[in-house]
Design a protein around this motif. Structure first.
Motif, short mmCIF file in Angstrom:
data_model
loop_
_atom_site.label_atom_id
_atom_site.label_comp_id
_atom_site.label_asym_id
_atom_site.label_seq_id
_atom_site.Cartn_x
_atom_site.Cartn_y
_atom_site.Cartn_z
N GLY A 193 0.81 -1.20 0.00
CA GLY A 193 0.00 0.00 0.00
C GLY A 193 0.85 1.26 0.00
O GLY A 193 2.08 1.22 0.05
N VAL A 194 0.16 2.38 -0.09
CA VAL A 194 0.79 3.70 0.00
C VAL A 194 0.07 4.47 1.10
O VAL A 194 -1.17 4.54 1.12
CB VAL A 194 0.71 4.47 -1.33
N PHE A 198 -3.57 4.26 -0.39
CA PHE A 198 -4.12 3.38 -1.43
C PHE A 198 -3.60 1.97 -1.18
O PHE A 198 -2.39 1.75 -1.15
CB PHE A 198 -3.69 3.88 -2.81
N TRP A 199 -4.53 1.04 -0.98
CA TRP A 199 -4.20 -0.35 -0.72
C TRP A 199 -4.86 -1.22 -1.80
O TRP A 199 -6.00 -1.66 -1.66
CB TRP A 199 -4.69 -0.76 0.66
N PRO A 200 -4.17 -1.47 -2.92
CA PRO A 200 -4.78 -2.19 -4.04
C PRO A 200 -5.25 -3.59 -3.68
O PRO A 200 -6.19 -4.12 -4.29
CB PRO A 200 -3.66 -2.24 -5.09
N GLY A 201 -4.63 -4.21 -2.67
CA GLY A 201 -5.04 -5.56 -2.28
C GLY A 201 -6.45 -5.63 -1.73
O GLY A 201 -7.04 -6.72 -1.66
N ASN A 202 -7.03 -4.49 -1.34
CA ASN A 202 -8.40 -4.49 -0.82
C ASN A 202 -9.41 -5.01 -1.83
O ASN A 202 -10.48 -5.51 -1.47
CB ASN A 202 -8.80 -3.09 -0.37
N TYR A 262 -10.91 -8.71 -1.74
CA TYR A 262 -12.04 -9.12 -0.90
C TYR A 262 -13.14 -8.07 -0.89
O TYR A 262 -13.88 -7.90 0.08
CB TYR A 262 -11.57 -9.43 0.53
N GLY A 263 -13.26 -7.35 -2.02
CA GLY A 263 -14.39 -6.44 -2.21
C GLY A 263 -14.30 -5.15 -1.46
O GLY A 263 -15.31 -4.44 -1.30
N GLY A 264 -13.11 -4.78 -1.01
CA GLY A 264 -12.95 -3.53 -0.26
C GLY A 264 -12.49 -2.40 -1.15
O GLY A 264 -11.95 -2.61 -2.24
N GLU A 265 -12.69 -1.17 -0.69
CA GLU A 265 -12.27 0.01 -1.41
C GLU A 265 -10.76 0.21 -1.22
O GLU A 265 -10.28 0.27 -0.08
CB GLU A 265 -13.03 1.23 -0.89
N PRO A 266 -9.98 0.33 -2.31
CA PRO A 266 -8.53 0.52 -2.18
C PRO A 266 -8.15 1.82 -1.49
O PRO A 266 -7.16 1.87 -0.75
CB PRO A 266 -8.03 0.49 -3.62
#
Length: 328
Positions: free
Chosen positions: A59-60, A81-85, A88-92
């Motif tokens: 993330g950043v 910003f966390w692209p891995g979210n 599992y359907g989460g907002e990055p």
């Protein structure tokens, strides 16, 4: 009540995303962002150095902070910003805003920053369209279909009633049914198959992606076009083609910040004007038919703080949100 009792009865107010969306309208977001730009232009509000760092998790993480001494306003937004979210359907994008009492350092209010960021960034783009775009735009091209792309198009449709065609570009080249349905009845979004053609036929171009490479060719921009650049907010990110900034009238929210983390980082010596100087009257701009204008928007802490102040005042007046005992 003596000072000891007052400290013991102090509270902290929490505002979640639903409460933010209820209390902060499009109109009040425009009001807050305009105020932030003018405060910045008049140097009545301070923007402290931005923290923006990559994490080992992928993330950043960043912190934007500032104050307005004349309003007793102090606070920060911790965001990133966390692209891995997405897995599992989460907002990055994740963000939290804190308002602090500048006299004591005591926290006053914790606010869902995602909802605020969405609205205040959309409002900033809308104000740029009012100030910089041609007065009768008919066609818009947007890169991206995420939250920020949607709010940018939403404000554009609200503030530019002459818009009648919206083309959108996706990295995978596939239609996005949810994006199209979001604007049903307001416009008829069409997937752009030829990116450069969509840009060349548009009066407004909005780039709202997490990418780090040019999205279209430099010769695709035609005279009279306005571009809102949203995605470049970190070192190494870019959306515009090489050399284009030297061919346009460049506007930024903050000159130093744009040179560090915005699109302007790729041409930091490019002459530019802070948009707050237009809104405060310190500078003037009259668009010539052949002008290509670009607004490099990196987001100011003052935008978050003025929006948060409005939210906090309305929440207190309407007894909204959750209050917790917070003795100090």
């Amino acid at each position: 009540m003596n000072e000891t009792a007052s400290r013991e009865r102090a509270t902290l107010r929490l505002l979640d995303a639903h409460q933010v969306r209820t209390l902060l309208t499009h109109e009040s977001a425009l009001e807050a962002v305009r105020e932030a730009f003018v405060l910045h232009s008049r140097r009545e509000g301070r923007v402290f150095p931005v923290v923006r760092e990559a994490l080992a998790t992928g993330g950043v993480f960043g912190i934007k902070s500032g104050d307005v001494a004349g309003q007793g306003l102090l606070g920060f937004k911790a965001a990133g910003f966390w692209p891995g979210n997405r897995a599992y359907g989460g907002e990055p994008h994740q963000a939290t805003i804190a308002l602090i009492d500048p006299a004591t350092g005591r926290p006053l209010c914790i606010i869902d920053g995602n909802a605020v960021t969405t609205l205040r960034t959309g409002a900033a783009g809308g104000l740029a369209l009012r100030a910089l775009a041609r007065p009768d735009p008919a066609q818009l091209c947007v890169f991206g279909t995420g939250t920020q792309a949607r709010i940018q198009v939403d404000f554009a449709l609200r503030l530019c009633p002459s818009l009648r065609a919206v083309r959108y570009v996706r990295a995978d080249g596939q239609r996005h049914a949810a994006f199209e349905a979001h604007f049903a009845g307001r416009c008829d979004p069409v997937l752009a198959r030829d990116v450069n053609a969509a840009v060349s036929e548009s009066d407004i171009v909005i780039t709202a992606t997490p990418g780090n490479m040019p999205l279209f060719d430099a010769n695709a921009l035609r005279p009279g076009t306005h571009v809102n650049c949203v995605g470049a907010d970190t070192k190494g990110k870019r959306e515009l083609p090489e050399g284009i900034l030297g061919q346009v009238r460049l506007f930024v929210d903050d000159r130093a910040q744009a040179q560090q983390i915005g699109e302007t980082q790729w041409a930091p010596g490019t002459p530019c004007t802070e948009i707050g100087d237009l809104l405060s009257g310190n500078e003037t701009f009259r668009r010539a038919p052949e002008d290509i204008t670009v607004f490099d928007m990196t987001g100011l802490a003052l935008q978050d703080l003025t929006a948060a102040r409005i939210l906090y005042e309305r929440a207190v007046a309407e007894q909204a949100g959750t209050t917790l005992p917070w003795p100090w």
